[in-house]
Design a protein around this motif. Structure first.
Motif, PDB file in Angstrom:
ATOM      1  N   LEU A 213       0.810  -1.224   0.000  1.00  0.00           N
ATOM      2  CA  LEU A 213       0.000   0.000   0.000  1.00  0.00           C
ATOM      3  C   LEU A 213       0.843   1.275   0.000  1.00  0.00           C
ATOM      4  O   LEU A 213       0.413   2.327   0.474  1.00  0.00           O
ATOM      5  N   GLY A 214       2.059   1.173  -0.544  1.00  0.00           N
ATOM      6  CA  GLY A 214       2.933   2.337  -0.623  1.00  0.00           C
ATOM      7  C   GLY A 214       2.625   3.201  -1.833  1.00  0.00           C
ATOM      8  O   GLY A 214       1.661   2.966  -2.577  1.00  0.00           O
ATOM      9  N   GLN A 215       3.450   4.193  -2.061  1.00  0.00           N
ATOM     10  CA  GLN A 215       3.299   5.086  -3.209  1.00  0.00           C
ATOM     11  C   GLN A 215       3.958   4.466  -4.430  1.00  0.00           C
ATOM     12  O   GLN A 215       5.152   4.166  -4.416  1.00  0.00           O
ATOM     13  N   VAL A 216       3.174   4.272  -5.485  1.00  0.00           N
ATOM     14  CA  VAL A 216       3.682   3.581  -6.673  1.00  0.00           C
ATOM     15  C   VAL A 216       4.826   4.354  -7.334  1.00  0.00           C
ATOM     16  O   VAL A 216       5.686   3.778  -8.002  1.00  0.00           O
ATOM     17  N   GLU A 217       4.863   5.673  -7.134  1.00  0.00           N
ATOM     18  CA  GLU A 217       5.892   6.487  -7.779  1.00  0.00           C
ATOM     19  C   GLU A 217       7.297   6.120  -7.315  1.00  0.00           C
ATOM     20  O   GLU A 217       8.272   6.357  -8.033  1.00  0.00           O
ATOM     21  N   THR A 218       7.416   5.534  -6.123  1.00  0.00           N
ATOM     22  CA  THR A 218       8.743   5.133  -5.642  1.00  0.00           C
ATOM     23  C   THR A 218       9.327   4.018  -6.507  1.00  0.00           C
ATOM     24  O   THR A 218      10.540   3.817  -6.512  1.00  0.00           O
ATOM     25  N   SER A 219       8.473   3.298  -7.227  1.00  0.00           N
ATOM     26  CA  SER A 219       8.927   2.194  -8.080  1.00  0.00           C
ATOM     27  C   SER A 219       9.119   2.618  -9.538  1.00  0.00           C
ATOM     28  O   SER A 219       9.533   1.795 -10.367  1.00  0.00           O
ATOM     29  N   TRP A 220       8.818   3.895  -9.845  1.00  0.00           N
ATOM     30  CA  TRP A 220       8.890   4.319 -11.236  1.00  0.00           C
ATOM     31  C   TRP A 220      10.293   4.212 -11.844  1.00  0.00           C
ATOM     32  O   TRP A 220      10.431   3.725 -12.981  1.00  0.00           O
ATOM     33  N   PRO A 221      11.363   4.632 -11.175  1.00  0.00           N
ATOM     34  CA  PRO A 221      12.686   4.501 -11.804  1.00  0.00           C
ATOM     35  C   PRO A 221      13.011   3.065 -12.220  1.00  0.00           C
ATOM     36  O   PRO A 221      13.545   2.833 -13.309  1.00  0.00           O
ATOM     37  N   LEU A 222      12.682   2.092 -11.360  1.00  0.00           N
ATOM     38  CA  LEU A 222      12.937   0.692 -11.698  1.00  0.00           C
ATOM     39  C   LEU A 222      12.011   0.231 -12.818  1.00  0.00           C
ATOM     40  O   LEU A 222      12.446  -0.456 -13.748  1.00  0.00           O
ATOM     41  N   ALA A 223      10.742   0.628 -12.757  1.00  0.00           N
ATOM     42  CA  ALA A 223       9.790   0.255 -13.800  1.00  0.00           C
ATOM     43  C   ALA A 223      10.215   0.820 -15.155  1.00  0.00           C
ATOM     44  O   ALA A 223      10.166   0.131 -16.184  1.00  0.00           O
ATOM     45  N   GLU A 224      10.649   2.072 -15.165  1.00  0.00           N
ATOM     46  CA  GLU A 224      11.105   2.699 -16.411  1.00  0.00           C
ATOM     47  C   GLU A 224      12.321   1.967 -16.967  1.00  0.00           C
ATOM     48  O   GLU A 224      12.403   1.707 -18.175  1.00  0.00           O
ATOM     49  N   SER A 225      13.251   1.603 -16.094  1.00  0.00           N
ATOM     50  CA  SER A 225      14.462   0.900 -16.527  1.00  0.00           C
ATOM     51  C   SER A 225      14.136  -0.464 -17.137  1.00  0.00           C
ATOM     52  O   SER A 225      14.641  -0.822 -18.211  1.00  0.00           O
ATOM     53  N   ILE A 226      13.265  -1.225 -16.462  1.00  0.00           N
ATOM     54  CA  ILE A 226      12.879  -2.536 -17.003  1.00  0.00           C
ATOM     55  C   ILE A 226      12.119  -2.365 -18.309  1.00  0.00           C
ATOM     56  O   ILE A 226      12.322  -3.101 -19.275  1.00  0.00           O
ATOM     57  N   GLY A 227      11.218  -1.373 -18.350  1.00  0.00           N
ATOM     58  CA  GLY A 227      10.444  -1.137 -19.566  1.00  0.00           C
ATOM     59  C   GLY A 227      11.332  -0.837 -20.761  1.00  0.00           C
ATOM     60  O   GLY A 227      11.130  -1.377 -21.856  1.00  0.00           O
ATOM     61  N   GLU A 228      12.319   0.008 -20.563  1.00  0.00           N
ATOM     62  CA  GLU A 228      13.252   0.336 -21.646  1.00  0.00           C
ATOM     63  C   GLU A 228      14.009  -0.909 -22.106  1.00  0.00           C
ATOM     64  O   GLU A 228      14.202  -1.125 -23.311  1.00  0.00           O
ATOM     65  N   THR A 229      14.447  -1.744 -21.146  1.00  0.00           N
ATOM     66  CA  THR A 229      15.216  -2.941 -21.481  1.00  0.00           C
ATOM     67  C   THR A 229      14.350  -3.943 -22.255  1.00  0.00           C
ATOM     68  O   THR A 229      14.803  -4.526 -23.254  1.00  0.00           O
ATOM     69  N   VAL A 230      13.101  -4.141 -21.822  1.00  0.00           N
ATOM     70  CA  VAL A 230      12.203  -5.068 -22.490  1.00  0.00           C
ATOM     71  C   VAL A 230      11.880  -4.595 -23.906  1.00  0.00           C
ATOM     72  O   VAL A 230      11.943  -5.367 -24.873  1.00  0.00           O
ATOM     73  N   GLN A 231      11.527  -3.322 -24.050  1.00  0.00           N
ATOM     74  CA  GLN A 231      11.190  -2.797 -25.368  1.00  0.00           C
ATOM     75  C   GLN A 231      12.370  -2.885 -26.319  1.00  0.00           C
ATOM     76  O   GLN A 231      12.226  -3.270 -27.486  1.00  0.00           O
ATOM     77  N   ALA A 232      13.571  -2.541 -25.841  1.00  0.00           N
ATOM     78  CA  ALA A 232      14.756  -2.607 -26.688  1.00  0.00           C
ATOM     79  C   ALA A 232      15.043  -4.038 -27.118  1.00  0.00           C
ATOM     80  O   ALA A 232      15.409  -4.294 -28.277  1.00  0.00           O
ATOM     81  N   ALA A 233      14.882  -5.008 -26.201  1.00  0.00           N
ATOM     82  CA  ALA A 233      15.132  -6.419 -26.527  1.00  0.00           C
ATOM     83  C   ALA A 233      14.132  -6.911 -27.560  1.00  0.00           C
ATOM     84  O   ALA A 233      14.481  -7.665 -28.491  1.00  0.00           O
ATOM     85  N   LEU A 234      12.876  -6.506 -27.444  1.00  0.00           N
ATOM     86  CA  LEU A 234      11.847  -6.911 -28.415  1.00  0.00           C
ATOM     87  C   LEU A 234      12.123  -6.296 -29.781  1.00  0.00           C
ATOM     88  O   LEU A 234      11.984  -6.955 -30.831  1.00  0.00           O
ATOM     89  N   MET A 235      12.495  -5.017 -29.798  1.00  0.00           N
ATOM     90  CA  MET A 235      12.751  -4.343 -31.073  1.00  0.00           C
ATOM     91  C   MET A 235      13.998  -4.892 -31.765  1.00  0.00           C
ATOM     92  O   MET A 235      14.066  -4.951 -32.996  1.00  0.00           O
ATOM     93  N   ALA A 236      14.971  -5.307 -30.979  1.00  0.00           N
ATOM     94  CA  ALA A 236      16.202  -5.841 -31.565  1.00  0.00           C
ATOM     95  C   ALA A 236      16.053  -7.279 -31.994  1.00  0.00           C
ATOM     96  O   ALA A 236      16.877  -7.793 -32.753  1.00  0.00           O
ATOM     97  N   GLY A 237      14.975  -7.948 -31.540  1.00  0.00           N
ATOM     98  CA  GLY A 237      14.803  -9.363 -31.843  1.00  0.00           C
ATOM     99  C   GLY A 237      13.465  -9.658 -32.523  1.00  0.00           C
ATOM    100  O   GLY A 237      13.292  -9.431 -33.719  1.00  0.00           O
ATOM    101  N   PRO A 238      12.480 -10.158 -31.751  1.00  0.00           N
ATOM    102  CA  PRO A 238      11.210 -10.637 -32.342  1.00  0.00           C
ATOM    103  C   PRO A 238      10.434  -9.612 -33.129  1.00  0.00           C
ATOM    104  O   PRO A 238       9.710  -9.971 -34.059  1.00  0.00           O
ATOM    105  N   LEU A 239      10.534  -8.338 -32.785  1.00  0.00           N
ATOM    106  CA  LEU A 239       9.777  -7.320 -33.507  1.00  0.00           C
ATOM    107  C   LEU A 239      10.541  -6.785 -34.714  1.00  0.00           C
ATOM    108  O   LEU A 239      10.018  -5.953 -35.447  1.00  0.00           O
TER     109      LEU A 239
END
Length: 239
Positions: A213-239
């Motif tokens: 029940l914490g503030q979701v914004e505290t997780s944004w830096p990690l979420a953004e980092s994972i999101g960038e890594t996932v999108q880049a991996a998809l674009m460089a491969g299956p997409l």
């Protein structure tokens, strides 16, 4: 200052213009098929990387800087997703990565986020969404990608269960970015078909454990980092 009535009127006009453009393009693409009797919508162009996309369900996605703890196919709604538990190298940070790749030339995104909500309730007994907002992040250039930087728009929210609270990031990944709306993909794919091409897609849902029940914004830096890594991996491969 722009009044609300004027703002909504301008927004509606923009949406109508986009719809009219789409209808015009569909009509232009459909005339040759109408005259010859070969309708393109009956047999759309092939998806060149369909084999690679289907492989995601079996093997998951290799992410630089992240270790896969476990990976398996998981039925969510009416589809089989890849469920991948990942751990950041040299850190205690972990996340659940759910991926739904396109499964055929007629396959299209529809109700994936509703399916994930239902899966969360059946798995943990409760799935309460709060602190929801739209989010954006950019995919930085790499040796395997084009020199431009592509933008991803996503859904970002907190999901609470009796056992665990998650920060959740969701979007449909495409070759030139991403968006959480199925209509955004539909428009991109129709424009691509007009050029005898396709717009492949992968539904992405990232669940990051966070303080109950914490503030979701505290997780944004990690979420953004994972999101960038996932999108880049998809674009460089299956997409």
């Amino acid at each position: 200052m722009i009044s609300f009535s004027k703002f909504f009127k301008e927004n509606q006009l923009t949406q109508v213009a986009a719809l009219l453009l789409l209808l015009l393009l569909l009509a232009m693409a459909g005339v040759p098929g109408y005259l010859t009797g070969h309708w393109q919508w009956k047999q759309p162009p092939a998806v060149p990387t369909l084999h690679e996309l289907k492989q995601i369900r079996k093997t998951g996605l290799t992410l630089p800087g992240w270790q896969t703890i476990e990976q398996a196919e998981q039925q969510i709604g009416e589809h089989n997703w890849s469920l991948q538990v990942i751990k950041k190298e040299g850190s205690e940070s972990q996340a659940i990565l759910l991926l739904l790749p396109q499964n055929g030339p007629m396959d299209q995104p529809e109700v994936e986020w509703t399916d994930v909500n239902g899966w969360g309730r059946s798995r943990w007994g409760k799935w309460d969404i709060a602190q929801s907002r739209s989010a954006e992040f950019n995919v930085k250039p790499s040796a395997k990608l084009a020199s431009n930087v592509d933008k991803v728009e996503a859904r970002f929210f907190r999901a609470s269960t009796p056992q665990q609270t998650f920060a959740v990031l969701q979007w449909y990944a495409m070759p030139d970015g991403g968006n959480p709306s199925p209509f955004h993909w539909f428009l991109a794919d129709q424009l691509a078909q007009w050029r005898k091409q396709r717009t492949p897609w992968v539904g992405v849902s990232i669940l990051i454990p966070m303080e109950p029940l914490g503030q979701v914004e505290t997780s944004w830096p990690l979420a953004e980092s994972i999101g960038e890594t996932v999108q880049a991996a998809l674009m460089a491969g299956p997409l």
